[in-house]
Design a protein around this motif. Structure first.
Motif, PDB file in Angstrom:
ATOM      1  N   GLY A  67      34.208  25.827  36.963  1.00 38.13           N
ATOM      2  CA  GLY A  67      34.809  26.755  36.021  1.00 38.13           C
ATOM      3  C   GLY A  67      34.319  28.160  36.299  1.00 38.13           C
ATOM      4  N   ALA A  68      34.866  29.123  35.554  1.00 40.50           N
ATOM      5  CA  ALA A  68      34.522  30.528  35.788  1.00 40.50           C
ATOM      6  C   ALA A  68      33.033  30.784  35.598  1.00 40.50           C
ATOM      7  CB  ALA A  68      35.347  31.431  34.872  1.00 40.50           C
ATOM      8  N   ALA A  69      32.440  30.226  34.568  1.00 40.99           N
ATOM      9  CA  ALA A  69      31.027  30.478  34.280  1.00 40.99           C
ATOM     10  C   ALA A  69      30.136  29.871  35.363  1.00 40.99           C
ATOM     11  CB  ALA A  69      30.654  29.918  32.908  1.00 40.99           C
ATOM     12  N   GLU A  70      30.454  28.648  35.752  1.00 37.10           N
ATOM     13  CA  GLU A  70      29.649  27.994  36.790  1.00 37.10           C
ATOM     14  C   GLU A  70      29.792  28.720  38.132  1.00 37.10           C
ATOM     15  OE1 GLU A  70      29.448  23.294  35.982  1.00 37.10           O
ATOM     16  OE2 GLU A  70      31.490  24.096  36.199  1.00 37.10           O
ATOM     17  N   HIS A  76      25.978  34.480  41.706  1.00 37.09           N
ATOM     18  CA  HIS A  76      24.752  35.261  41.474  1.00 37.09           C
ATOM     19  C   HIS A  76      23.574  34.667  42.250  1.00 37.09           C
ATOM     20  CE1 HIS A  76      26.319  38.136  38.671  1.00 37.09           C
ATOM     21  NE2 HIS A  76      26.730  37.216  37.818  1.00 37.09           N
ATOM     22  N   ASP A  77      23.477  33.333  42.244  1.00 42.98           N
ATOM     23  CA  ASP A  77      22.395  32.684  42.983  1.00 42.98           C
ATOM     24  C   ASP A  77      22.513  32.942  44.498  1.00 42.98           C
ATOM     25  OD1 ASP A  77      21.381  31.681  40.636  1.00 42.98           O
ATOM     26  OD2 ASP A  77      22.329  29.707  40.847  1.00 42.98           O
ATOM     27  N   ASN A  95      42.415  38.418  41.552  1.00 41.65           N
ATOM     28  CA  ASN A  95      41.912  39.794  41.681  1.00 41.65           C
ATOM     29  C   ASN A  95      40.810  40.099  40.677  1.00 41.65           C
ATOM     30  OD1 ASN A  95      43.688  40.449  43.777  1.00 41.65           O
ATOM     31  ND2 ASN A  95      45.314  40.989  42.342  1.00 41.65           N
ATOM     32  N   GLU A  96      40.245  39.057  40.083  1.00 41.18           N
ATOM     33  CA  GLU A  96      39.222  39.251  39.044  1.00 41.18           C
ATOM     34  C   GLU A  96      37.844  38.904  39.592  1.00 41.18           C
ATOM     35  OE1 GLU A  96      37.982  37.462  34.650  1.00 41.18           O
ATOM     36  OE2 GLU A  96      39.868  36.847  35.606  1.00 41.18           O
ATOM     37  N   TRP A  97      36.912  39.832  39.418  1.00 44.53           N
ATOM     38  CA  TRP A  97      35.539  39.600  39.880  1.00 44.53           C
ATOM     39  C   TRP A  97      34.888  38.555  38.984  1.00 44.53           C
ATOM     40  CZ3 TRP A  97      30.806  40.543  37.396  1.00 44.53           C
ATOM     41  CH2 TRP A  97      29.656  40.484  38.228  1.00 44.53           C
ATOM     42  N   LEU A  98      34.266  37.553  39.602  1.00 44.87           N
ATOM     43  CA  LEU A  98      33.592  36.510  38.836  1.00 44.87           C
ATOM     44  C   LEU A  98      32.084  36.698  38.818  1.00 44.87           C
ATOM     45  CD1 LEU A  98      35.516  33.269  39.912  1.00 44.87           C
ATOM     46  CD2 LEU A  98      35.703  34.533  37.761  1.00 44.87           C
TER      47      LEU A  98
END
Length: 201
Positions: A67-70, A76-77, A95-98
């Motif tokens: 999902g988006a959060a994972e 980030h890791d 086109n969306e930065w995650l």
């Protein structure tokens, strides 16, 4: 015919051969140096692109099915791990930065950054599983190498010409000896006189 040619046919021929050898040496050494430099540039760039592409592929594969959060946490890791190697990476959904590094533009494939002030920045973007991972690295040395190749070729050609100058005149004298000896022998024949036996062959 030049005055020097009339008085010293052997020297004239030697000078011409020497000049020809120098021109050939300069041209061949410049072409060789230029080709070697271009190949080195391409190989270095291909190696850097491979590093960036591998990093982007790893993030795309790792975030598959998340999902988006994972996916954001995974980006980030990954950014923390790659920062030590001078690589920055970001993950996008359409086109969306995650997540990951900020300020990285959306980009497909490997190329130099089109953004103003980002000369020397290499980008590699890979799409997969609904995500786009873009890896970025600053490579100032490679564009400088591309600019220095013509200068390196000129220096190499100049050095080759200096080395060639030391031996080309001797080689030219050796190569021209049969012709110059024949020319001198022919010039000693009187009009209507017999041809010396060595010249019959």
């Amino acid at each position: 015919m030049e005055a020097a040619d009339t008085g010293h046919p052997r020297d004239s021929m030697v000078r011409r051969l020497t000049r020809a050898m120098l021109v050939v040496t300069l041209a061949s050494s410049a072409l060789t140096a230029g080709a070697a430099g271009l190949i080195a540039y391409r190989l270095l760039l291909a190696g850097e692109d491979r590093r960036l592409r591998d990093a982007a592929v790893d993030l795309v594969e790792e975030s598959a099915g998340m999902g988006a959060a994972e996916a954001a946490a995974a980006a980030h890791d990954e950014q923390k791990e790659l920062a030590a190697f001078g690589i920055h990476i970001a993950l996008f959904s359409e086109n969306e930065w995650l997540g990951g590094a900020t300020g990285i533009p959306i980009h497909d494939g490997c190329d130099w950054s089109p953004l103003p002030g980002d000369s020397g920045v290499r980008l590699c973007g890979v799409r997969g599983h609904g995500h786009l991972a873009v890896a970025m690295e600053r490579l100032e040395s490679i564009p400088l190498l591309r600019l220095s190749l013509p200068l390196a070729a000129l220096i190499a050609a100049g050095c080759a010409a200096l080395l060639s100058l030391g031996v080309s005149r001797r080689v030219a004298r050796w190569a021209a000896r049969p012709l110059t000896e024949l020319s001198e022998a022919l010039s000693r024949i009187e009009p209507g006189g017999p041809i010396p036996a060595p010249l019959h062959a």
